[in-house]
Design a protein around this motif. Sequence first.
Motif, mmCIF file in Angstrom:
data_model
loop_
_atom_site.group_PDB
_atom_site.id
_atom_site.type_symbol
_atom_site.label_atom_id
_atom_site.label_comp_id
_atom_site.label_asym_id
_atom_site.label_seq_id
_atom_site.Cartn_x
_atom_site.Cartn_y
_atom_site.Cartn_z
ATOM 1 N N TYR A 192 -37.967 -18.469 1.847
ATOM 2 C CA TYR A 192 -36.950 -19.500 2.044
ATOM 3 C C TYR A 192 -37.578 -20.852 2.347
ATOM 4 C CZ TYR A 192 -33.630 -15.654 2.284
ATOM 5 O OH TYR A 192 -32.864 -14.545 2.005
ATOM 6 N N GLY A 193 -38.805 -20.839 2.809
ATOM 7 C CA GLY A 193 -39.453 -22.109 3.108
ATOM 8 C C GLY A 193 -40.182 -22.712 1.918
ATOM 9 N N GLU A 194 -40.222 -22.006 0.798
ATOM 10 C CA GLU A 194 -40.916 -22.508 -0.391
ATOM 11 C C GLU A 194 -40.036 -23.498 -1.148
ATOM 12 O OE1 GLU A 194 -43.953 -22.052 -0.990
ATOM 13 O OE2 GLU A 194 -44.340 -20.576 0.560
ATOM 14 N N PRO A 195 -40.660 -24.311 -1.989
ATOM 15 C CA PRO A 195 -39.904 -25.351 -2.697
ATOM 16 C C PRO A 195 -38.859 -24.773 -3.638
ATOM 17 C CG PRO A 195 -42.119 -25.139 -3.608
ATOM 18 C CD PRO A 195 -42.081 -24.292 -2.372
ATOM 19 N N THR A 196 -37.787 -25.538 -3.808
ATOM 20 C CA THR A 196 -36.715 -25.176 -4.732
ATOM 21 C C THR A 196 -36.567 -26.271 -5.777
ATOM 22 O OG1 THR A 196 -35.519 -23.951 -3.019
ATOM 23 C CG2 THR A 196 -34.264 -24.663 -4.946
ATOM 24 N N PHE A 197 -36.486 -25.853 -7.017
ATOM 25 C CA PHE A 197 -36.274 -26.786 -8.120
ATOM 26 C C PHE A 197 -34.819 -26.664 -8.571
ATOM 27 C CE2 PHE A 197 -40.774 -26.408 -7.974
ATOM 28 C CZ PHE A 197 -41.296 -27.582 -8.499
ATOM 29 N N THR A 248 -31.227 -21.634 -18.829
ATOM 30 C CA THR A 248 -29.881 -21.058 -18.826
ATOM 31 C C THR A 248 -29.556 -20.560 -17.420
ATOM 32 O OG1 THR A 248 -30.634 -18.813 -19.374
ATOM 33 C CG2 THR A 248 -30.212 -20.304 -21.219
ATOM 34 N N ALA A 249 -28.316 -20.140 -17.237
ATOM 35 C CA ALA A 249 -27.906 -19.635 -15.928
ATOM 36 C C ALA A 249 -28.694 -18.397 -15.529
ATOM 37 C CB ALA A 249 -26.407 -19.332 -15.947
ATOM 38 N N GLU A 250 -29.122 -17.608 -16.528
ATOM 39 C CA GLU A 250 -29.875 -16.380 -16.243
ATOM 40 C C GLU A 250 -31.278 -16.651 -15.729
ATOM 41 O OE1 GLU A 250 -28.103 -16.912 -18.946
ATOM 42 O OE2 GLU A 250 -26.441 -15.546 -18.477
ATOM 43 N N ASP A 251 -31.753 -17.886 -15.833
ATOM 44 C CA ASP A 251 -33.100 -18.213 -15.360
ATOM 45 C C ASP A 251 -33.145 -18.476 -13.855
ATOM 46 O OD1 ASP A 251 -34.294 -18.057 -17.906
ATOM 47 O OD2 ASP A 251 -33.605 -20.079 -18.395
ATOM 48 N N ALA A 252 -31.989 -18.647 -13.245
ATOM 49 C CA ALA A 252 -31.972 -18.932 -11.806
ATOM 50 C C ALA A 252 -32.474 -17.725 -11.014
ATOM 51 C CB ALA A 252 -30.556 -19.298 -11.373
ATOM 52 N N GLY A 253 -33.269 -17.986 -9.991
ATOM 53 C CA GLY A 253 -33.790 -16.902 -9.155
ATOM 54 C C GLY A 253 -35.084 -17.283 -8.473
ATOM 55 N N LEU A 254 -35.811 -16.258 -8.028
ATOM 56 C CA LEU A 254 -37.073 -16.443 -7.313
ATOM 57 C C LEU A 254 -38.243 -16.096 -8.234
ATOM 58 C CD1 LEU A 254 -38.694 -16.860 -4.656
ATOM 59 C CD2 LEU A 254 -38.384 -14.407 -4.232
ATOM 60 N N TYR A 255 -39.207 -17.012 -8.308
ATOM 61 C CA TYR A 255 -40.408 -16.805 -9.131
ATOM 62 C C TYR A 255 -41.619 -16.714 -8.206
ATOM 63 C CZ TYR A 255 -37.599 -17.915 -13.219
ATOM 64 O OH TYR A 255 -36.648 -17.886 -14.201
ATOM 65 N N SER A 272 -51.019 -9.180 -3.363
ATOM 66 C CA SER A 272 -49.912 -10.078 -3.033
ATOM 67 C C SER A 272 -50.183 -10.893 -1.773
ATOM 68 C CB SER A 272 -48.625 -9.267 -2.857
ATOM 69 O OG SER A 272 -48.780 -8.316 -1.805
ATOM 70 N N ASP A 273 -51.410 -10.851 -1.276
ATOM 71 C CA ASP A 273 -51.703 -11.554 -0.024
ATOM 72 C C ASP A 273 -51.500 -13.055 -0.145
ATOM 73 O OD1 ASP A 273 -52.359 -9.073 0.871
ATOM 74 O OD2 ASP A 273 -54.535 -9.335 0.660
ATOM 75 N N HIS A 274 -51.780 -13.586 -1.296
ATOM 76 C CA HIS A 274 -51.712 -15.041 -1.461
ATOM 77 C C HIS A 274 -50.633 -15.436 -2.489
ATOM 78 C CE1 HIS A 274 -55.357 -15.395 0.931
ATOM 79 N NE2 HIS A 274 -55.949 -14.482 0.152
ATOM 80 N N ASP A 275 -49.578 -14.674 -2.530
ATOM 81 C CA ASP A 275 -48.478 -15.034 -3.439
ATOM 82 C C ASP A 275 -47.848 -16.355 -3.030
ATOM 83 O OD1 ASP A 275 -48.916 -12.717 -4.803
ATOM 84 O OD2 ASP A 275 -47.121 -11.676 -4.069
ATOM 85 N N SER A 276 -47.428 -17.100 -4.017
ATOM 86 C CA SER A 276 -46.657 -18.327 -3.761
ATOM 87 C C SER A 276 -45.289 -18.178 -4.433
ATOM 88 C CB SER A 276 -47.388 -19.559 -4.298
ATOM 89 O OG SER A 276 -47.563 -19.476 -5.699
ATOM 90 N N PHE A 277 -44.263 -18.698 -3.747
ATOM 91 C CA PHE A 277 -42.899 -18.513 -4.212
ATOM 92 C C PHE A 277 -42.285 -19.849 -4.608
ATOM 93 C CE2 PHE A 277 -43.903 -15.314 -1.022
ATOM 94 C CZ PHE A 277 -43.652 -14.143 -1.723
ATOM 95 N N VAL A 278 -41.487 -19.803 -5.647
ATOM 96 C CA VAL A 278 -40.766 -20.997 -6.120
ATOM 97 C C VAL A 278 -39.348 -20.562 -6.475
ATOM 98 C CG1 VAL A 278 -40.698 -22.877 -7.787
ATOM 99 C CG2 VAL A 278 -42.898 -21.951 -7.059
ATOM 100 N N HIS A 279 -38.360 -21.324 -5.986
ATOM 101 C CA HIS A 279 -36.964 -21.055 -6.309
ATOM 102 C C HIS A 279 -36.511 -21.979 -7.442
ATOM 103 C CE1 HIS A 279 -35.921 -18.376 -2.944
ATOM 104 N NE2 HIS A 279 -36.794 -19.091 -2.237
ATOM 105 N N LEU A 280 -35.712 -21.409 -8.304
ATOM 106 C CA LEU A 280 -35.088 -22.214 -9.360
ATOM 107 C C LEU A 280 -33.580 -22.044 -9.246
ATOM 108 C CD1 LEU A 280 -35.137 -23.983 -11.888
ATOM 109 C CD2 LEU A 280 -35.346 -21.882 -13.259
#
Length: 306
Positions: free
Chosen positions: A19-24, A93-100, A108-116
């Motif tokens: 939740y603290g990661e950037p959102t586009f 498209t609308a189907e692309d929305a989600g967490l990447y 997965s120790d250094h995973d980075s998250f991005v919201h779209l």
Amino acid sequence: MSLLEIILIFVLQFEAGIYGEPTFYKIAGHDVILPCATASSSDTTCSSVSWLYSRDLSETFSEVANGKVLQTSPQAARRDLDKRCSLVIYNITAEDAGLYTCRHGTHSDHDSFVHLSVLTISPSPPDADPKRDGNITLECSLLRYSDLPPCEQNSIRWMDETGTVLLGEGVGYKLLGQKNCVSFLSVKRQSGHNRRYTCQFVKENNVEIEADYTPVFTDPSPDQPYIIIGAVVGMVVVLVIIAAVFIKYRKRVKEAKVTEDVQKPIQQPDELESNLTYVTVSHNQQASLEKKVEVEEVTYSAIRLQ
């Protein structure tokens, strides 16, 4: 420490991380570049980078593995990687929305998250006749990772072409309210009044994204009556021509029949004679009982009048 506490701490850390990661925020149809914060600058081939996608916590899909877009993904044609290993998505498209999730290596120790999050506006009904007056309902939706907290009330607002925020009910519109991240606005579509409506998503008094929509009214063509009249006149002319041709044809047929009757072949004399029957009549006249009178033969013939 109990097992329940360990699970709770893990969930809280996980939520705090994503939740603290950037959102586009993007509008459907646009492109976006999602950065990979854990990618190594020396790895120009992105051979150790993978991208994962999830709409919610229940399921995760692989979009990129070892620097290559997986062709098994339904969205493979709209996915790509740039030189910085960022995920490029075309024609959102609308189907692309989600967490990447960008993952460097196999851990997965250094995973980075991005919201779209994707903003869309659509009319209801979608097949409303653009040539008729009437009310339509505009639906503005912010599509995003479904496990995020609900959208705050009034975080999606409507404005008209003058920049005035629409509240309650006014001339030509009625605000129907917001449910989670979807807001509804009923507007009246009238000929000559193609107004523009703007949907905004506001977070902490900042406009994160906005999209415009204009209910289109298509006036019937002003030349349409003349076109109809012209078509009717043209049809009448064609019918008149067909009738004239038919009458003329019948007249010619009659004249040809009369000429044929007048010009019938006349029988020749030989043919006439062959059809005649000649009769010879013998007349005996007796002057007295004792004297014989010669028989007088009379021949009758037919006379043909010219």
